[in-house]
Design a protein around this motif. Sequence first.
Motif, short mmCIF file in Angstrom:
data_model
loop_
_atom_site.label_atom_id
_atom_site.label_comp_id
_atom_site.label_asym_id
_atom_site.label_seq_id
_atom_site.Cartn_x
_atom_site.Cartn_y
_atom_site.Cartn_z
N ASP A 41 0.86 -1.19 0.00
CA ASP A 41 0.00 0.00 0.00
C ASP A 41 0.89 1.23 0.00
O ASP A 41 1.46 1.61 1.02
CB ASP A 41 -0.90 0.00 1.24
N LYS A 42 1.05 1.82 -1.18
CA LYS A 42 1.91 2.99 -1.31
C LYS A 42 1.20 4.27 -0.93
O LYS A 42 1.82 5.33 -0.88
CB LYS A 42 2.43 3.09 -2.75
N ASP A 43 -0.08 4.21 -0.70
CA ASP A 43 -0.84 5.43 -0.43
C ASP A 43 -0.74 5.87 1.01
O ASP A 43 -0.70 7.05 1.30
CB ASP A 43 -2.32 5.22 -0.78
N LEU A 147 -10.41 15.77 -1.98
CA LEU A 147 -11.40 16.44 -2.83
C LEU A 147 -11.62 15.66 -4.11
O LEU A 147 -12.33 16.13 -5.00
CB LEU A 147 -10.94 17.86 -3.17
N GLY A 148 -11.00 14.46 -4.22
CA GLY A 148 -11.16 13.61 -5.39
C GLY A 148 -12.38 12.72 -5.27
O GLY A 148 -13.27 12.93 -4.43
N GLY A 163 -0.74 9.75 -1.03
CA GLY A 163 -0.61 9.37 -2.42
C GLY A 163 -0.63 10.54 -3.40
O GLY A 163 -0.29 10.37 -4.55
N GLY A 164 -1.08 11.71 -2.99
CA GLY A 164 -1.10 12.86 -3.87
C GLY A 164 -2.50 13.23 -4.28
O GLY A 164 -3.44 12.46 -4.17
N GLY A 165 -2.65 14.47 -4.78
CA GLY A 165 -3.93 14.95 -5.26
C GLY A 165 -4.44 16.13 -4.47
O GLY A 165 -3.81 16.63 -3.55
N ALA A 166 -5.64 16.59 -4.86
CA ALA A 166 -6.25 17.75 -4.22
C ALA A 166 -6.89 17.35 -2.89
O ALA A 166 -7.43 16.26 -2.75
CB ALA A 166 -7.30 18.35 -5.15
N TYR A 209 -2.80 20.97 -2.68
CA TYR A 209 -2.51 19.89 -3.61
C TYR A 209 -1.21 19.23 -3.18
O TYR A 209 -0.21 19.89 -2.92
CB TYR A 209 -2.38 20.41 -5.04
N ASP A 210 -1.27 17.89 -3.11
CA ASP A 210 -0.11 17.09 -2.72
C ASP A 210 0.58 16.57 -3.97
O ASP A 210 0.02 15.76 -4.71
CB ASP A 210 -0.58 15.93 -1.83
#
Length: 256
Positions: A41-43, A147-148, A163-166, A209-210
Motif C-alpha cells: 500500500d503505497k498510499d 477532494l477527489g 498518495g497525492g492529489g487535491a 494539492y499534494d
Amino acid sequence: MRKSVAAIMVAGAAVFAGPAFAADLPSYPPIIEVPELPPVDKDLGGAFYLRGSAAWNIHWTKDVDAYDCVCDEVSFPVEDWGYGYSFGGGFGYETGTGLRFDATVDYLQNEGSSITKTGFGAGVDGDYSLKLRSTIALANVYYDFSLGDGFGGYGHHKGYSAGGGAFAYVGAGAGVAFNKVSVDGPAGNPIPGGDNVSLAAAGMVGVGYDFGAFTTDVGYRGLYISEVTNDQPAPAGFSSDNNFVHEVRGTVRYKF
C-alpha cells in the motif's frame, strides 16, 4: 558360462529396475511454489515535514483601553482596522490517515489600528495609531480529506493519504504570542512603546494539492491574541483585549 549367465541376469535387472527408480526422482528443474505476497500500500504512510508560510492580515479589536486627563481608564472604540503581513516556518508529522501535527513560529507585523481621543485639550486630543509586532508560537493539529472521487492516490473510501492529489483541511492551534506595541500619537504627546506575552490560539481552513514530496496549500487562519498592550503606567498605557487577526495564508511543505 556362469559368468555369462550372471552378466545377463544383472543386465536384465537393470532394465526392469531403471524406469521404477527414475519415476521416484523429482522433475528437473524442480518447481517451487512461492506464496503470493500482499500488494504494498503505497498510499498510506507517515512522513515528517518542514513547512514555510506567508500571509497577508488584518487586525481587529472592539476597543482600546487608554486614559483621560485625570488618569481614569477609558475604552475608546477602534475606528480603523490594521493591515500587515506575517511569515514563518515549522516542523511536523503527517500520519498518512488524514491527521497531521506541527509546531510553528511566525513573525507578524500589523499597523493602522486607530482610536480618536476628544475633549481632553490640546496635545492630547487626536488620533492614536497602534503598531503591533508579534512572534507567534503555536502547536497545531489538522485533518486533511480528499477532494477527489475516493480512488487513485487517495485509495478507495480511505480519506486522505500520502498518495497525492487535491485535498481540503481544517485545523486548530494553541500557544503564546510575544507582542511588541508602539503607539503614534499627536505631535507633542509621544507615547512610549512596550511589550507583553499573551495566550494565543488559531483556527485554520483551506485547500491544497499534494505533489508527493512537496505539498502546497492556501487558506484562512483566524488568530486570537488575548491581550495586546504597551505595558506602560497611566497616562501612557494602551491595551486591548480579545484581538483577532484574520489571515489569507499560503504554505509549502516538504516531506522527508
